[in-house]
Scaffold this active site. Sequence first.
Site, PDB file in Angstrom:
ATOM      1  N   GLY A   1      15.556  77.254  51.858  1.00  0.00           N
ATOM      2  CA  GLY A   1      14.875  78.542  51.960  1.00  0.00           C
ATOM      3  C   GLY A   1      13.625  78.461  52.811  1.00  0.00           C
TER       4      GLY A   1
ATOM      5  N   CYS B   1      19.247  70.852  48.208  1.00  0.00           N
ATOM      6  CA  CYS B   1      20.608  71.043  48.709  1.00  0.00           C
ATOM      7  C   CYS B   1      21.051  69.886  49.597  1.00  0.00           C
ATOM      8  CB  CYS B   1      20.702  72.369  49.465  1.00  0.00           C
ATOM      9  SG  CYS B   1      22.307  72.601  50.236  1.00  0.00           S
TER      10      CYS B   1
ATOM     11  N   CYS C   1      23.769  69.998  46.803  1.00  0.00           N
ATOM     12  CA  CYS C   1      25.056  70.480  47.331  1.00  0.00           C
ATOM     13  C   CYS C   1      25.752  69.517  48.290  1.00  0.00           C
ATOM     14  CB  CYS C   1      24.862  71.793  48.090  1.00  0.00           C
ATOM     15  SG  CYS C   1      23.651  72.893  47.388  1.00  0.00           S
TER      16      CYS C   1
ATOM     17  N   LYS D   1      26.633  66.000  46.792  1.00  0.00           N
ATOM     18  CA  LYS D   1      27.588  66.297  45.714  1.00  0.00           C
ATOM     19  C   LYS D   1      28.973  66.590  46.294  1.00  0.00           C
ATOM     20  CE  LYS D   1      28.572  70.226  44.819  1.00  0.00           C
ATOM     21  NZ  LYS D   1      27.891  71.230  44.061  1.00  0.00           N
TER      22      LYS D   1
ATOM     23  N   TYR E   1      26.949  73.932  35.643  1.00  0.00           N
ATOM     24  CA  TYR E   1      27.496  73.556  36.955  1.00  0.00           C
ATOM     25  C   TYR E   1      27.443  72.039  37.149  1.00  0.00           C
ATOM     26  CZ  TYR E   1      26.914  78.198  39.351  1.00  0.00           C
ATOM     27  OH  TYR E   1      26.984  79.491  39.783  1.00  0.00           O
TER      28      TYR E   1
ATOM     29  N   GLU F   1      30.579  69.531  37.200  1.00  0.00           N
ATOM     30  CA  GLU F   1      30.969  68.990  38.517  1.00  0.00           C
ATOM     31  C   GLU F   1      30.950  67.468  38.504  1.00  0.00           C
ATOM     32  OE1 GLU F   1      29.658  72.615  41.533  1.00  0.00           O
ATOM     33  OE2 GLU F   1      28.352  70.872  41.409  1.00  0.00           O
TER      34      GLU F   1
ATOM     35  N   GLY G   1      19.902  71.577  32.759  1.00  0.00           N
ATOM     36  CA  GLY G   1      19.136  72.667  33.346  1.00  0.00           C
ATOM     37  C   GLY G   1      18.012  72.176  34.244  1.00  0.00           C
TER      38      GLY G   1
ATOM     39  N   HIS H   1      52.554  84.064  52.900  1.00  0.00           N
ATOM     40  CA  HIS H   1      53.527  83.288  52.120  1.00  0.00           C
ATOM     41  C   HIS H   1      53.920  82.013  52.826  1.00  0.00           C
ATOM     42  CE1 HIS H   1      56.573  82.837  49.055  1.00  0.00           C
ATOM     43  NE2 HIS H   1      57.430  82.541  50.002  1.00  0.00           N
TER      44      HIS H   1
ATOM     45  N   GLU I   1      48.224  84.258  47.778  1.00  0.00           N
ATOM     46  CA  GLU I   1      49.010  85.495  47.871  1.00  0.00           C
ATOM     47  C   GLU I   1      49.103  86.201  46.528  1.00  0.00           C
ATOM     48  OE1 GLU I   1      53.344  85.175  48.619  1.00  0.00           O
ATOM     49  OE2 GLU I   1      53.066  83.013  48.387  1.00  0.00           O
TER      50      GLU I   1
HETATM   51  P1  NDP Z   1      22.856  75.166  34.000  1.00  0.00           P
HETATM   52  O1  NDP Z   1      21.826  76.077  33.502  1.00  0.00           O
HETATM   53  O2  NDP Z   1      24.030  75.667  34.738  1.00  0.00           O
HETATM   54  O3  NDP Z   1      23.405  74.292  32.778  1.00  0.00           O
HETATM   55  C1  NDP Z   1      22.565  73.638  31.887  1.00  0.00           C
HETATM   56  C2  NDP Z   1      23.424  73.113  30.763  1.00  0.00           C
HETATM   57  O4  NDP Z   1      22.654  72.298  29.923  1.00  0.00           O
HETATM   58  C3  NDP Z   1      23.992  74.237  29.915  1.00  0.00           C
HETATM   59  O5  NDP Z   1      25.296  73.881  29.542  1.00  0.00           O
HETATM   60  C4  NDP Z   1      23.046  74.241  28.695  1.00  0.00           C
HETATM   61  O6  NDP Z   1      23.662  74.675  27.536  1.00  0.00           O
HETATM   62  C5  NDP Z   1      22.751  72.767  28.583  1.00  0.00           C
HETATM   63  N1  NDP Z   1      21.491  72.492  27.921  1.00  0.00           N
HETATM   64  C6  NDP Z   1      20.273  73.035  28.167  1.00  0.00           C
HETATM   65  N2  NDP Z   1      19.345  72.504  27.367  1.00  0.00           N
HETATM   66  C7  NDP Z   1      19.980  71.603  26.593  1.00  0.00           C
HETATM   67  C8  NDP Z   1      19.571  70.730  25.547  1.00  0.00           C
HETATM   68  N3  NDP Z   1      18.305  70.684  25.136  1.00  0.00           N
HETATM   69  N4  NDP Z   1      20.500  69.953  24.959  1.00  0.00           N
HETATM   70  C9  NDP Z   1      21.780  70.000  25.372  1.00  0.00           C
HETATM   71  N5  NDP Z   1      22.239  70.795  26.334  1.00  0.00           N
HETATM   72  C10 NDP Z   1      21.350  71.581  26.934  1.00  0.00           C
HETATM   73  O7  NDP Z   1      22.054  74.079  34.823  1.00  0.00           O
HETATM   74  P2  NDP Z   1      22.493  72.959  35.840  1.00  0.00           P
HETATM   75  O8  NDP Z   1      21.419  71.947  35.728  1.00  0.00           O
HETATM   76  O9  NDP Z   1      23.901  72.536  35.637  1.00  0.00           O
HETATM   77  O10 NDP Z   1      22.407  73.699  37.228  1.00  0.00           O
HETATM   78  C11 NDP Z   1      21.228  74.410  37.606  1.00  0.00           C
HETATM   79  C12 NDP Z   1      21.562  75.475  38.581  1.00  0.00           C
HETATM   80  O11 NDP Z   1      21.853  74.897  39.825  1.00  0.00           O
HETATM   81  C13 NDP Z   1      22.774  76.314  38.230  1.00  0.00           C
HETATM   82  O12 NDP Z   1      22.445  77.372  37.397  1.00  0.00           O
HETATM   83  C14 NDP Z   1      23.243  76.768  39.566  1.00  0.00           C
HETATM   84  O13 NDP Z   1      22.634  77.986  39.873  1.00  0.00           O
HETATM   85  C15 NDP Z   1      22.781  75.683  40.507  1.00  0.00           C
HETATM   86  N6  NDP Z   1      23.911  74.867  40.950  1.00  0.00           N
HETATM   87  C16 NDP Z   1      24.903  75.441  41.665  1.00  0.00           C
HETATM   88  C17 NDP Z   1      25.983  74.710  42.070  1.00  0.00           C
HETATM   89  C18 NDP Z   1      27.065  75.372  42.833  1.00  0.00           C
HETATM   90  O14 NDP Z   1      26.852  76.437  43.373  1.00  0.00           O
HETATM   91  N7  NDP Z   1      28.257  74.807  42.878  1.00  0.00           N
HETATM   92  C19 NDP Z   1      26.109  73.287  41.777  1.00  0.00           C
HETATM   93  C20 NDP Z   1      25.009  72.786  41.000  1.00  0.00           C
HETATM   94  C21 NDP Z   1      23.965  73.557  40.618  1.00  0.00           C
HETATM   95  P3  NDP Z   1      23.752  76.239  27.131  1.00  0.00           P
HETATM   96  O15 NDP Z   1      24.861  76.806  27.934  1.00  0.00           O
HETATM   97  O16 NDP Z   1      24.069  76.196  25.677  1.00  0.00           O
HETATM   98  O17 NDP Z   1      22.419  76.824  27.426  1.00  0.00           O
END
Ligand code: NDP
Length: 477
Positions: free
Chosen positions: A15, A42, A47, A50, A177, A181, A287, A460, A465
């Site tokens: 960005g 990224c 990205c 990864k 995510y 992944e 997260g 096809h 499709e």
């Molecule tokens: P996410 O917010 O997607 O996932 C975080 C995960 O951790 C959730 O499953 C959450 O559970 C869990 N969690 C959070 N706190 C705790 C805890 N204390 N104990 C156990 N589990 C916990 O974050 P990511 O880090 O995976 O990714 C961040 C962002 O990066 C994504 O939101 C996305 O926007 C971006 N990203 C995009 C990608 C793509 O476009 N392909 C690839 C990678 C990242 P719960 O669901 O219960 O809250």
Amino acid sequence: MAFDYDLFVIGGGSGGVRAARVAAATGAKVALAEEYRMGGTCVIRGCVPKKLMVFASGYSEMFDDARAYGWDVTEGSFDWPKFRGHLHKELDRLEGIYRKLLDGSGVAIFDARAALKDPHTVVLNDGREVSAKHILVATGGRPVMPDISGAELGITSNDIFNLDDMPRSILIIGGGYIASEFAGILNGLGVKVTQFYRGAQILRGFDGEARGLIAEGMREKGVDLHLGTNIVEMRAATDADMSDAMGTPMEGGKPATVASGGSGSGIWVKASNGIERVFDQVMFATGRAANTDGMGLEQAGVEVGRRGEIVVDEYSQTKVPSVYAIGDVTNRVQLTPVAIREGMAFVETVFKGNPTPVDHDLIPSAVFTQPEFGTIGLSEEDAREVEPVEIYCSSFKPMNHAFAGRSDRVMMKLVVSKATRKVLGCHIVADHAGEMIQLAGIAVKMGATKEDFDRTVAVHPTVAEELVTMKEPVRTA
Ligand code: NDP
């Protein structure tokens, strides 16, 4: 008042770099500070590396497929140091391109950490102060770990690209995510992967049926996914843990744990369901938090939200008129292309006199799980809350998998408004779903109806499709 620069950008990620270049192209005098490597999350630790690891991990399955297709191939072994060397060379090359692009646009680069002193002054970590008419904060985010005993023994996605050795076993915490992944990537590279997710199903917020199919596919490929399970405690494994572990069977009769490097080098983990195990590595993908600490934001008058994010309006402007923020640091939609758009809209607004709000509606995205997921718009569950809908869905074994004797199914789903016939959501679980959703996303963004999809002749034989050949809804809601 004369400023040193028209624009000072803090953060050299996707960005920030784009905003700096595009602003400089308008004739503005622009500077950018980056404390680490140009390219940001990224390019350097997200990205790009990864996706290269996704490609690398796909070969293990391809060896089997190749044999089914008549090739006489012998499966080799994955050489992590060789791949890692190549990977880092590629990242160096991309970082070089980012620098060159900035240089070529006339942007002054400060290889330093920058913080706000006041609404028009930035202070660098070498003590220099620089003034600017506008300041753009694009400092991104960082992974966060839960506050549990022993968490410091774990790694995050930041570390995964620099590991000395591939672990033989890993526990991944999280169901988002990144967790999902990397579960697929490491599994494909031959690591024994266990994933704990505290909720009922991974990928919260996405279409339920797609989430179910992805989880099923991941399990079929070998990921030991535990739902409703979290980590409660971890510590360095002792000799006793290691010998206990070697005798404990896991579900499916596979070895209980694998620990590398002799006794004491594993990590002992206790889970919320009482299970105790030893893993080579534990990775937290729980997260991300905005990089706003120590930035002088509050002191300059910039509002910071509850989760540390910078609060901005639809033009990415903060409460301080001269300070803007884009990308993950604002915690709107954490996706590279969104940060880039926010950067472009900022330049349009501030340097081209054309106030442009950022359009965050109907953003297509891909999750590079194995199986891959492409999605845009409302999930079936969310759409039902909004209006009556028809659900068109097809799930089948694609011909390439069926021929190779694989059991994986793909899924194509359209969520259609009963009233307007518009396609409100499109969800694809299939090889190359990311590529497919980019194209289907154009139609959905344009407001295409189900009948527009139906008018389009099928290509096809393809998997895609199905998107234009689903005749009857599977259900209405
Ligand atoms: P996410 O917010 O997607 O996932 C975080 C995960 O951790 C959730 O499953 C959450 O559970 C869990 N969690 C959070 N706190 C705790 C805890 N204390 N104990 C156990 N589990 C916990 O974050 P990511 O880090 O995976 O990714 C961040 C962002 O990066 C994504 O939101 C996305 O926007 C971006 N990203 C995009 C990608 C793509 O476009 N392909 C690839 C990678 C990242 P719960 O669901 O219960 O809250």
